[in-house]
Design an enzyme around this catalytic site. Structure first.
Site, PDB file in Angstrom:
ATOM      1  N   CYS A 243       0.940  -1.157   0.065  1.00  0.00           N
ATOM      2  CA  CYS A 243       0.043   0.122  -0.145  1.00  0.00           C
ATOM      3  C   CYS A 243       0.843   1.124  -0.030  1.00  0.00           C
ATOM      4  O   CYS A 243       2.250   0.990  -0.145  1.00  0.00           O
ATOM      5  CB  CYS A 243      -1.024  -0.066   1.148  1.00  0.00           C
ATOM      6  SG  CYS A 243      -0.253  -0.119   2.923  1.00  0.00           S
TER       7      CYS A 243
ATOM      8  N   HIS B  70      13.983 -15.094  12.614  1.00  0.00           N
ATOM      9  CA  HIS B  70      13.426 -15.113  14.171  1.00  0.00           C
ATOM     10  C   HIS B  70      12.196 -15.300  14.168  1.00  0.00           C
ATOM     11  O   HIS B  70      11.417 -15.814  15.176  1.00  0.00           O
ATOM     12  CB  HIS B  70      13.808 -13.871  14.977  1.00  0.00           C
ATOM     13  CG  HIS B  70      15.380 -13.905  15.249  1.00  0.00           C
ATOM     14  ND1 HIS B  70      15.986 -13.033  16.292  1.00  0.00           N
ATOM     15  CD2 HIS B  70      16.360 -14.747  14.929  1.00  0.00           C
ATOM     16  CE1 HIS B  70      17.397 -13.435  16.257  1.00  0.00           C
ATOM     17  NE2 HIS B  70      17.537 -14.460  15.465  1.00  0.00           N
TER      18      HIS B  70
END
Ligand code: RB5
Length: 144
Positions: free
Chosen positions: A65, A98
């Site tokens: 966006c 992670h």
């Protein structure tokens, strides 16, 4: 790998570039739009992409966006979606290593296209480290 793409008008041009980039590299691409510059509402696209990823209908999702922010807020409402709004490659790298991010959000009006493509390349190349990070990612779903 199947990647589902969505954008609003603010991310349309970058989404088109990403689509070509992925097809050139033989990714399976599903592009849910938007398909032009006309103003549209980003939550419709974010929810569709996030659901497809969470339900296993696509391996990864990319949402663009103007800022990446609205797409990311919306996508993360869907359980199983782990969306990151990355504005530089290190965020993309760590979100894969992670957090096992499965949706990349980008701000088509905030970052240049060359930087966006570098972020994308990094995000695609990096793997989840698992181990203690898997325990933490699993906790997201069990605690929320
Ligand atoms: C649209 O004007 C803009 O608000 C949207 O693209 C996005 O930046 C929202 O977070």
């Amino acid at each position: 790998m199947k990647i589902i793409l969505g954008s609003d008008h603010g991310g349309y041009e970058l989404k088109e570039k990403i689509s070509l980039y992925l097809k050139d590299r033989n990714y399976e691409v599903e592009d849910i739009g938007t398909h032009g510059h006309e103003s549209v509402d980003y939550p419709y696209y974010a929810v569709q992409v996030a659901r497809a990823v969470a339900e296993g209908k696509a391996d990864r999702g990319i949402l663009v966006c103007g800022s990446g922010i609205g797409m990311c807020i919306t996508a993360n409402r869907i359980p199983g979606a782990r969306a990151v709004n990355a504005s530089e490659p290190y965020e993309a790298k760590m979100s894969r290593r992670h957090n096992d991010s499965n949706i990349l959000c980008l701000g088509g009006r905030f970052i240049g296209q060359d930087l966006a493509m570098e972020i994308l390349e990094t995000w695609l190349a990096e793997s989840f480290e698992g181990g203690r990070h898997k325990r933490r990612v699993d906790l997201i779903d069990s605690l929320v």
